[in-house]
Design a protein around this motif. Structure first.
Motif, PDB file in Angstrom:
ATOM      1  N   VAL A 133     -12.571  19.623   5.257  1.00 45.33           N
ATOM      2  CA  VAL A 133     -11.753  18.757   4.945  1.00 45.33           C
ATOM      3  C   VAL A 133     -11.119  18.225   6.648  1.00 45.33           C
ATOM      4  CG1 VAL A 133      -9.956  17.060   5.006  1.00 45.33           C
ATOM      5  CG2 VAL A 133     -11.115  18.154   2.838  1.00 45.33           C
ATOM      6  N   GLY A 134     -12.232  17.470   7.303  1.00 50.20           N
ATOM      7  CA  GLY A 134     -11.441  17.269   8.259  1.00 50.20           C
ATOM      8  C   GLY A 134     -11.330  17.898   9.858  1.00 50.20           C
ATOM      9  N   LYS A 167       1.122  -1.166   0.201  1.00 51.91           N
ATOM     10  CA  LYS A 167      -0.132   0.209   0.010  1.00 51.91           C
ATOM     11  C   LYS A 167       0.597   0.958  -0.006  1.00 51.91           C
ATOM     12  CE  LYS A 167      -4.501  -0.840  -0.173  1.00 51.91           C
ATOM     13  NZ  LYS A 167      -5.465  -0.254   0.129  1.00 51.91           N
ATOM     14  N   ALA A 202     -16.436  12.249   1.041  1.00 54.12           N
ATOM     15  CA  ALA A 202     -14.936  13.317   0.966  1.00 54.12           C
ATOM     16  C   ALA A 202     -15.051  13.987  -0.052  1.00 54.12           C
ATOM     17  CB  ALA A 202     -13.527  12.414   0.211  1.00 54.12           C
ATOM     18  N   GLU A 203     -14.813  15.575   0.143  1.00 57.05           N
ATOM     19  CA  GLU A 203     -14.918  16.499  -0.553  1.00 57.05           C
ATOM     20  C   GLU A 203     -14.617  17.118  -2.607  1.00 57.05           C
ATOM     21  OE1 GLU A 203     -14.352  16.636   2.305  1.00 57.05           O
ATOM     22  OE2 GLU A 203     -16.240  17.510   3.401  1.00 57.05           O
ATOM     23  N   GLY A 236      -1.260   9.683   5.527  1.00 57.98           N
ATOM     24  CA  GLY A 236      -1.840   8.720   6.851  1.00 57.98           C
ATOM     25  C   GLY A 236      -2.563   8.575   7.193  1.00 57.98           C
ATOM     26  N   ALA A 281      -7.370   8.749  -4.190  1.00 62.72           N
ATOM     27  CA  ALA A 281      -7.386   7.500  -3.784  1.00 62.72           C
ATOM     28  C   ALA A 281      -8.059   6.779  -3.430  1.00 62.72           C
ATOM     29  CB  ALA A 281      -5.697   6.678  -3.884  1.00 62.72           C
ATOM     30  N   HIS A 282      -8.122   7.110  -1.925  1.00 63.03           N
ATOM     31  CA  HIS A 282      -8.450   6.906  -0.959  1.00 63.03           C
ATOM     32  C   HIS A 282     -10.456   6.433  -1.676  1.00 63.03           C
ATOM     33  CE1 HIS A 282      -9.738   4.971   2.707  1.00 63.03           C
ATOM     34  NE2 HIS A 282     -10.549   6.369   2.984  1.00 63.03           N
ATOM     35  N   THR A 319      -3.088  14.545   2.237  1.00 57.00           N
ATOM     36  CA  THR A 319      -2.460  14.849   0.833  1.00 57.00           C
ATOM     37  C   THR A 319      -3.923  15.092  -0.794  1.00 57.00           C
ATOM     38  OG1 THR A 319      -2.340  13.012  -0.234  1.00 57.00           O
ATOM     39  CG2 THR A 319      -0.477  14.365   1.068  1.00 57.00           C
ATOM     40  N   SER A 324      -6.516  11.293  -1.172  1.00 53.28           N
ATOM     41  CA  SER A 324      -7.590  11.502  -0.922  1.00 53.28           C
ATOM     42  C   SER A 324      -8.695  10.736  -1.654  1.00 53.28           C
ATOM     43  CB  SER A 324      -7.972  13.190  -0.183  1.00 53.28           C
ATOM     44  OG  SER A 324      -9.933  13.314  -0.614  1.00 53.28           O
ATOM     45  N   LEU A 383      -5.292   5.409   6.291  1.00 53.61           N
ATOM     46  CA  LEU A 383      -4.173   4.481   5.972  1.00 53.61           C
ATOM     47  C   LEU A 383      -4.332   3.596   7.059  1.00 53.61           C
ATOM     48  CD1 LEU A 383      -3.456   1.930   3.960  1.00 53.61           C
ATOM     49  CD2 LEU A 383      -1.427   2.994   4.160  1.00 53.61           C
ATOM     50  N   GLY A 400     -15.748  19.226  11.024  1.00 50.16           N
ATOM     51  CA  GLY A 400     -15.037  18.089  10.670  1.00 50.16           C
ATOM     52  C   GLY A 400     -15.114  16.433  10.300  1.00 50.16           C
ATOM     53  N   GLY A 441      -3.705  13.533  -3.503  1.00 53.94           N
ATOM     54  CA  GLY A 441      -3.567  11.864  -4.322  1.00 53.94           C
ATOM     55  C   GLY A 441      -4.348  11.309  -3.051  1.00 53.94           C
ATOM     56  N   LEU A 450       0.729   4.348  -9.217  1.00 53.83           N
ATOM     57  CA  LEU A 450       0.960   4.881  -7.967  1.00 53.83           C
ATOM     58  C   LEU A 450       0.061   6.324  -8.865  1.00 53.83           C
ATOM     59  CD1 LEU A 450       2.070   6.052  -5.532  1.00 53.83           C
ATOM     60  CD2 LEU A 450       3.954   6.899  -7.617  1.00 53.83           C
ATOM     61  N   ILE A 481      -5.578  16.951  10.600  1.00 56.15           N
ATOM     62  CA  ILE A 481      -5.538  15.555   9.380  1.00 56.15           C
ATOM     63  C   ILE A 481      -5.465  16.994   8.002  1.00 56.15           C
ATOM     64  CG2 ILE A 481      -7.380  15.086   8.261  1.00 56.15           C
ATOM     65  CD1 ILE A 481      -9.226  14.828  10.696  1.00 56.15           C
TER      66      ILE A 481
END
Ligand SMILES: Cc1cc2nc3c(=O)[nH]c(=O)nc-3n(C[C@H](O)[C@H](O)[C@H](O)COP(=O)(O)OP(=O)(O)OC[C@H]3O[C@@H](n4cnc5c(N)ncnc54)[C@H](O)[C@@H]3O)c2cc1C
Length: 288
Positions: free
Chosen positions: A101-102, A29, A123-124, A34, A117-118, A111, A115, A37, A191, A113, A166, A106
């Motif tokens: 965002v949070g 991963k 999410a915004e 983080g 990729a997750h 990042t 946010s 993750l 948040g 990328g 990636l 946070i």
């Protein structure tokens, strides 16, 4: 809880990171900020054989204006985006979304990328990417490719990217000068992730024609571009009946599920209310 055992690598270049991802054959991963993750590892919802920490790759952190777009290195922190003059001038919708965002710590680690990729549907950033028709550039052992927002999000927490790819760059078209924007969201506490949200942009061409961009967050497995609602407004203008019709159409277009946070009906209702609110604010229309 603590994570299961994993190997740890901190490559210094993109090519090294790709080679490591390839070496683990899909069982590694990427570690970015983080913020999503690490909880997943601690709860053992993810048990990768290895983490490839991309925090020490300087080539992944930048914000550049490029031919009518703004390009973000995948490791650009949300906090950097929040205070970027380029983002304030060219992508004020992204700036507003970032504040949802949070919390500050946070955003200091998280990042763009990571946010995207997750692919959390609440999410915004995925909603902004979808509304503005952005794209990501991904690199894997087979080289680089560009994936449009509409082809990226597959379902909850799942993109169409391969495990050894990636995200290296996120690109968003700069908003037209003078365009209005709004990110409207409802969350139980400041948040928290959105129960539902709407990203909106309203622009007028010199000839007076409207361009409207709308996308949902939190109302289904992936963010949804609300094209049929946009078309109502582009055709009929920002009249009160058109805004109501567009908001009602938006509520039909989303496909929310019920969960512990809210029922599907409630998310649909929120989508309708937030769409009307976002269009009014982005279009500079007072409440009627
Ligand atoms: C209390 C709390 C509240 C939060 N509230 C919100 C909120 O309201 N809105 C919101 O949007 N987010 C929220 N977040 C999440 C936060 O925005 C994260 O930053 C984001 O979801 C993931 O970004 P990251 O850089 O931390 O990625 P990580 O957590 O490091 O990674 C997330 C996933 O993406 C993968 N990944 C990361 N970077 C790449 C890459 N370049 N290429 C390929 N795969 C990659 C990882 O392997 C992992 O699977 C919250 C987090 C916390 C802890």
């Amino acid at each position: 809880m603590k994570p299961a055992r994993f190997d740890y690598h901190a490559p210094a270049t993109i090519d090294e990171a790709i080679a490591l991802l390839a070496r683990y054959g899909g069982d590694a991963k990427v570690l970015a900020g983080g913020q999503s993750l690490m909880p997943m590892l601690n709860f053992r919802l993810a048990r990768p054989a290895a983490l490839v920490d991309v925090n020490r790759i300087p080539a992944l952190a930048y914000i550049r204006e490029d031919n009518g777009s703004v390009a973000f290195g995948a490791m650009t922190r949300q906090r950097t985006i929040e205070f970027s003059p380029v983002v304030a001038a060219r992508l004020p919708l992204l700036r507003e979304a970032t504040r949802w965002v949070g919390h500050l710590p946070i955003r200091s680690r998280g990042t763009i990328g990571g946010s995207i990729a997750h692919a959390d549907p609440s999410a915004e950033y995925p909603a902004v990417l979808t509304a503005l028709g952005g794209e990501v550039i991904v690199q894997g052992p087979r080289g680089r490719r560009t994936v449009k927002a509409g082809d990226l999000f597959e379902t909850y927490l799942t993109t169409t990217l391969a495990a050894d790819e990636l995200v290296v760059e996120v690109r968003l078209p700069a908003m037209p000068t003078g365009a209005g924007h709004a990110f409207e969201e409802f969350a139980r506490r400041h948040g928290d992730f959105a129960i539902a949200g709407i990203a909106a942009m309203v622009a007028r061409t010199d000839a007076g024609r409207l361009t409207v961009r709308l996308a949902s967050a939190g109302a289904g497995p992936v963010p949804i571009r609300l094209r049929a609602a946009e078309e109502i407004l582009e055709r009929d203008g920002l009249t009160a009946p058109a805004i109501e019709a567009a908001a009602a159409r938006a509520a039909e277009l989303v496909q929310p599920d019920s969960d512990v946070h809210a029922s599907a009906d409630y998310r649909r209702h929120l989508t309708r209310v937030l769409t009307a609110r976002a269009v009014r604010r982005a279009g500079g229309v007072g409440k009627t």
